[in-house]
Design an enzyme around this catalytic site. Structure first.
Site, PDB file in Angstrom:
ATOM      1  N   ARG A 282     -22.179 -38.460  29.995  1.00 12.75           N
ATOM      2  CA  ARG A 282     -21.390 -37.256  30.242  1.00 12.75           C
ATOM      3  C   ARG A 282     -22.424 -36.140  30.316  1.00 12.75           C
ATOM      4  O   ARG A 282     -23.309 -36.048  29.467  1.00 12.75           O
ATOM      5  CB  ARG A 282     -20.403 -37.017  29.107  1.00 12.75           C
ATOM      6  CG  ARG A 282     -19.413 -38.188  28.937  1.00 12.75           C
ATOM      7  CD  ARG A 282     -18.170 -37.754  28.185  1.00 12.75           C
ATOM      8  NE  ARG A 282     -17.396 -38.886  27.679  1.00 12.75           N
ATOM      9  CZ  ARG A 282     -16.414 -39.473  28.351  1.00 12.75           C
ATOM     10  NH1 ARG A 282     -16.090 -39.073  29.550  1.00 12.75           N
ATOM     11  NH2 ARG A 282     -15.738 -40.473  27.797  1.00 12.75           N
TER      12      ARG A 282
ATOM     13  N   ASP B 156     -11.913 -38.627  36.006  1.00 12.45           N
ATOM     14  CA  ASP B 156     -11.654 -37.335  36.656  1.00 12.45           C
ATOM     15  C   ASP B 156     -12.801 -36.328  36.510  1.00 12.45           C
ATOM     16  O   ASP B 156     -13.036 -35.520  37.411  1.00 12.45           O
ATOM     17  CB  ASP B 156     -10.300 -36.745  36.249  1.00 12.45           C
ATOM     18  CG  ASP B 156     -10.117 -36.663  34.756  1.00 12.45           C
ATOM     19  OD1 ASP B 156     -11.060 -37.008  34.013  1.00 12.45           O
ATOM     20  OD2 ASP B 156      -9.022 -36.254  34.322  1.00 12.45           O
ATOM     21  N   GLY B 157     -13.545 -36.399  35.402  1.00 16.80           N
ATOM     22  CA  GLY B 157     -14.716 -35.516  35.257  1.00 16.80           C
ATOM     23  C   GLY B 157     -15.756 -35.835  36.329  1.00 16.80           C
ATOM     24  O   GLY B 157     -16.390 -34.939  36.907  1.00 16.80           O
ATOM     25  N   SER B 158     -15.902 -37.119  36.613  1.00 20.37           N
ATOM     26  CA  SER B 158     -16.871 -37.559  37.622  1.00 20.37           C
ATOM     27  C   SER B 158     -16.398 -37.154  39.018  1.00 20.37           C
ATOM     28  O   SER B 158     -17.191 -36.765  39.873  1.00 20.37           O
ATOM     29  CB  SER B 158     -17.022 -39.075  37.569  1.00 20.37           C
ATOM     30  OG  SER B 158     -17.099 -39.489  36.236  1.00 20.37           O
TER      31      SER B 158
ATOM     32  N   MET C  34      -6.457 -46.114  23.490  1.00 16.42           N
ATOM     33  CA  MET C  34      -7.055 -45.028  24.272  1.00 16.42           C
ATOM     34  C   MET C  34      -6.139 -44.658  25.451  1.00 16.42           C
ATOM     35  O   MET C  34      -5.060 -45.204  25.608  1.00 16.42           O
ATOM     36  CB  MET C  34      -8.432 -45.438  24.765  1.00 16.42           C
ATOM     37  CG  MET C  34      -9.513 -45.324  23.704  1.00 16.42           C
ATOM     38  SD  MET C  34     -11.142 -45.657  24.405  1.00 16.42           S
ATOM     39  CE  MET C  34     -12.196 -45.125  23.065  1.00 16.42           C
TER      40      MET C  34
ATOM     41  N   THR D 123     -12.227 -46.017  35.299  1.00 11.47           N
ATOM     42  CA  THR D 123     -11.868 -45.576  33.951  1.00 11.47           C
ATOM     43  C   THR D 123     -10.795 -46.514  33.418  1.00 11.47           C
ATOM     44  O   THR D 123      -9.952 -46.981  34.184  1.00 11.47           O
ATOM     45  CB  THR D 123     -11.340 -44.119  33.928  1.00 11.47           C
ATOM     46  OG1 THR D 123     -10.716 -43.866  32.660  1.00 11.47           O
ATOM     47  CG2 THR D 123     -10.301 -43.848  35.007  1.00 11.47           C
ATOM     48  N   ILE D 124     -10.814 -46.740  32.110  1.00 11.82           N
ATOM     49  CA  ILE D 124      -9.765 -47.595  31.542  1.00 11.82           C
ATOM     50  C   ILE D 124      -8.428 -46.849  31.451  1.00 11.82           C
ATOM     51  O   ILE D 124      -7.388 -47.454  31.243  1.00 11.82           O
ATOM     52  CB  ILE D 124     -10.148 -48.128  30.135  1.00 11.82           C
ATOM     53  CG1 ILE D 124     -10.266 -46.987  29.116  1.00 11.82           C
ATOM     54  CG2 ILE D 124     -11.399 -48.979  30.190  1.00 11.82           C
ATOM     55  CD1 ILE D 124     -10.272 -47.479  27.662  1.00 11.82           C
ATOM     56  N   ASP D 125      -8.471 -45.509  31.602  1.00 13.00           N
ATOM     57  CA  ASP D 125      -7.286 -44.700  31.285  1.00 13.00           C
ATOM     58  C   ASP D 125      -6.153 -44.783  32.315  1.00 13.00           C
ATOM     59  O   ASP D 125      -5.031 -44.409  32.015  1.00 13.00           O
ATOM     60  CB  ASP D 125      -7.677 -43.225  31.129  1.00 13.00           C
ATOM     61  CG  ASP D 125      -8.645 -43.004  29.973  1.00 13.00           C
ATOM     62  OD1 ASP D 125      -8.623 -43.810  29.021  1.00 13.00           O
ATOM     63  OD2 ASP D 125      -9.415 -42.025  30.018  1.00 13.00           O
TER      64      ASP D 125
ATOM     65  N   ASP E 264      -5.709 -42.836  34.782  1.00 11.76           N
ATOM     66  CA  ASP E 264      -5.184 -41.462  34.853  1.00 11.76           C
ATOM     67  C   ASP E 264      -5.639 -40.714  36.111  1.00 11.76           C
ATOM     68  O   ASP E 264      -5.673 -39.488  36.122  1.00 11.76           O
ATOM     69  CB  ASP E 264      -5.622 -40.678  33.599  1.00 11.76           C
ATOM     70  CG  ASP E 264      -7.137 -40.582  33.462  1.00 11.76           C
ATOM     71  OD1 ASP E 264      -7.856 -41.295  34.188  1.00 11.76           O
ATOM     72  OD2 ASP E 264      -7.596 -39.784  32.636  1.00 11.76           O
TER      73      ASP E 264
ATOM     74  N   GLY F 101     -17.060 -41.993  30.871  1.00 11.39           N
ATOM     75  CA  GLY F 101     -16.865 -43.187  30.041  1.00 11.39           C
ATOM     76  C   GLY F 101     -16.963 -44.439  30.907  1.00 11.39           C
ATOM     77  O   GLY F 101     -16.394 -44.483  31.993  1.00 11.39           O
TER      78      GLY F 101
ATOM     79  N   ARG G  21      -6.645 -41.153  26.717  1.00 11.39           N
ATOM     80  CA  ARG G  21      -6.777 -39.687  26.768  1.00 11.39           C
ATOM     81  C   ARG G  21      -5.397 -39.043  26.888  1.00 11.39           C
ATOM     82  O   ARG G  21      -4.648 -39.104  25.944  1.00 11.39           O
ATOM     83  CB  ARG G  21      -7.711 -39.267  27.885  1.00 11.39           C
ATOM     84  CG  ARG G  21      -8.868 -38.476  27.331  1.00 11.39           C
ATOM     85  CD  ARG G  21     -10.068 -38.430  28.188  1.00 11.39           C
ATOM     86  NE  ARG G  21      -9.803 -38.567  29.572  1.00 11.39           N
ATOM     87  CZ  ARG G  21     -10.108 -37.675  30.493  1.00 11.39           C
ATOM     88  NH1 ARG G  21     -10.650 -36.540  30.123  1.00 11.39           N
ATOM     89  NH2 ARG G  21      -9.896 -37.918  31.756  1.00 11.39           N
TER      90      ARG G  21
HETATM   91  O1  F6P Z   1     -11.965 -41.901  29.513  1.00 13.86           O
HETATM   92  C1  F6P Z   1     -12.228 -43.099  28.848  1.00 13.86           C
HETATM   93  C2  F6P Z   1     -12.160 -42.886  27.350  1.00 13.86           C
HETATM   94  O2  F6P Z   1     -12.414 -44.140  26.732  1.00 13.86           O
HETATM   95  C3  F6P Z   1     -10.849 -42.305  26.826  1.00 13.86           C
HETATM   96  O3  F6P Z   1      -9.834 -43.271  26.730  1.00 13.86           O
HETATM   97  C4  F6P Z   1     -11.291 -41.744  25.502  1.00 13.86           C
HETATM   98  O4  F6P Z   1     -10.478 -40.667  25.111  1.00 13.86           O
HETATM   99  C5  F6P Z   1     -12.681 -41.267  25.778  1.00 13.86           C
HETATM  100  O5  F6P Z   1     -13.145 -41.976  26.929  1.00 13.86           O
HETATM  101  C6  F6P Z   1     -13.653 -41.488  24.657  1.00 13.86           C
HETATM  102  O6  F6P Z   1     -14.849 -40.910  25.008  1.00 13.86           O
HETATM  103  P1  F6P Z   1     -16.243 -41.173  24.275  1.00 13.86           P
HETATM  104  O7  F6P Z   1     -16.699 -42.549  24.645  1.00 13.86           O
HETATM  105  O8  F6P Z   1     -17.133 -40.120  24.823  1.00 13.86           O
HETATM  106  O9  F6P Z   1     -15.976 -41.064  22.813  1.00 13.86           O
END
Ligand code: F6P
Length: 319
Positions: A72, A103-105, A169, A125-127, A129, A11, A171
């Site tokens: 992704r 974290d996926g990256s 958001m 990431t905005i999360d 996390d 993301g 996650r």
């Molecule tokens: O990891 C960033 C994020 O915006 C999360 O907050 C959210 O759950 C997810 O990505 C949404 O993903 P996508 O843009 O693939 O719908």
């Protein structure tokens, strides 16, 4: 080290452009060539790699998103796909890779590192996390977008004497929700790190209304519960009109705040410094306002982000 690659993955987050810019400019200043890889690991696998010059990153520091694009790419979990990606990097004689993402990256960067290809991870990431850093690139901008939305919702819910449920958001991380609740003066916050006790939330709201509250704001992290259904339950318990608002992807866009631009610039330049000093397989963090680096494998496998209990308690105390 003569040539490095940079990609953004997962993301997107505001400030990723500032991070790419810093990698490019710090690299060029140290006599290193820098290559941009389009659309994250997908573009790496498809060999969509281009040389970046100083002017390639002109006028991007203020732009949200990532001009390199992001994707992704679950197929990157396969070793054969990663091997082809490494071959592409080697064909361009790129010695190391800077990965900006969540974290996926980091997982992709960890796997490449384990296969002998040096990577540096930057937390984008905005999360908020990611372990090993107090802040991620994009968190501050997203938080400010949420605060702006909450302020607007406060105006209208106050005028109409309504309760407003706002889904943000994050996650599985409640940092955006907790920070937004404190900064936005919300009455209630629900985060994934704490068990969701719906009955307790409903009775607290009910008690607030009984004390004379005529409007309230509930901030809730995504994936905890269905906010539209929750709004209906609040409405039937309190007899106050209740509306749910899901902020969604608005939170991921917009010009990065000064704080995110500075964080991204510091981290991008630091990644280049680490590579020049011979480090690989590291991830960059900011702890107590100092740049730090950790083993990327350790970060993914063992390190945990501490839950910000103080912030959570504060939001309840100020209710
Ligand atoms: O990891 C960033 C994020 O915006 C999360 O907050 C959210 O759950 C997810 O990505 C949404 O993903 P996508 O843009 O693939 O719908």
């Amino acid at each position: 080290i003569k040539k490095i690659g940079v990609l953004t993955s997962g993301g997107d987050s505001p400030g990723m452009n500032a991070a790419i810019r810093a990698v490019v400019r710090a690299g060029l200043s140290s006599g290193i060539e820098v290559f941009g890889i389009h659309d994250g690991y997908l573009g790496l696998h498809q060999d969509r790699i281009e040389k970046l010059e100083r002017y390639s990153v002109s006028d991007v520091i203020n732009r949200g998103g990532t001009f390199l694009g992001s994707a992704r790419f679950p197929a990157f979990k396969e070793e054969s796909v990663r091997r082809e990606a490494i071959e592409n990097l080697k064909r361009h004689a790129i010695d190391a890779l800077v990965v900006v993402g969540g974290d996926g990256s980091y997982m992709g960067a960890k796997k490449l590192t384990e296969m002998g290809y040096p990577c540096i991870g930057l937390p984008g990431t905005i999360d908020n996390d990611i372990a090993g850093t107090d802040y991620t690139i994009g968190f501050d901008t997203a938080l400010n977008v949420i605060i702006d939305a909450i302020d607007r919702l406060r105006d209208t819910s106050s005028s109409h004497k309504r309760i407003s449920v706002v889904e943000v958001m994050g996650r599985h991380c409640g940092d955006l929700a907790m920070s937004a609740a404190v900064a936005g003066g919300a009455e209630f916050v629900v985060v994934p790190e704490q068990p969701f006790d719906k009955e307790s939330l409903l009775s607290q709201i009910e008690a607030g209304v009984a004390r004379g509250k005529r409007h309230a704001l509930v901030v809730i992290c995504e994936h905890v519960t269905d906010v539209n259904a929750l709004a209906k339950e609040i409405e039937s318990r309190t007899e106050l009109e209740t509306r749910a608002t899901i902020l969604g992807h608005i939170q991921r866009g917009g010009s990065p705040t000064a704080r995110d631009r500075i964080l991204a610039s510091r981290m991008g330049a630091y990644a280049v410094e680490l590579l020049l000093a011979g480090h690989g397989g590291r991830c960059v963090g900011l702890q107590h306002n100092e740049l730090v680096h950790h083993d990327i494998i350790d970060c993914i496998e063992n390190m945990k982000r501490p839950f910000n209990q103080e912030l959570f308690d504060l939001s309840a105390k100020l209710f």
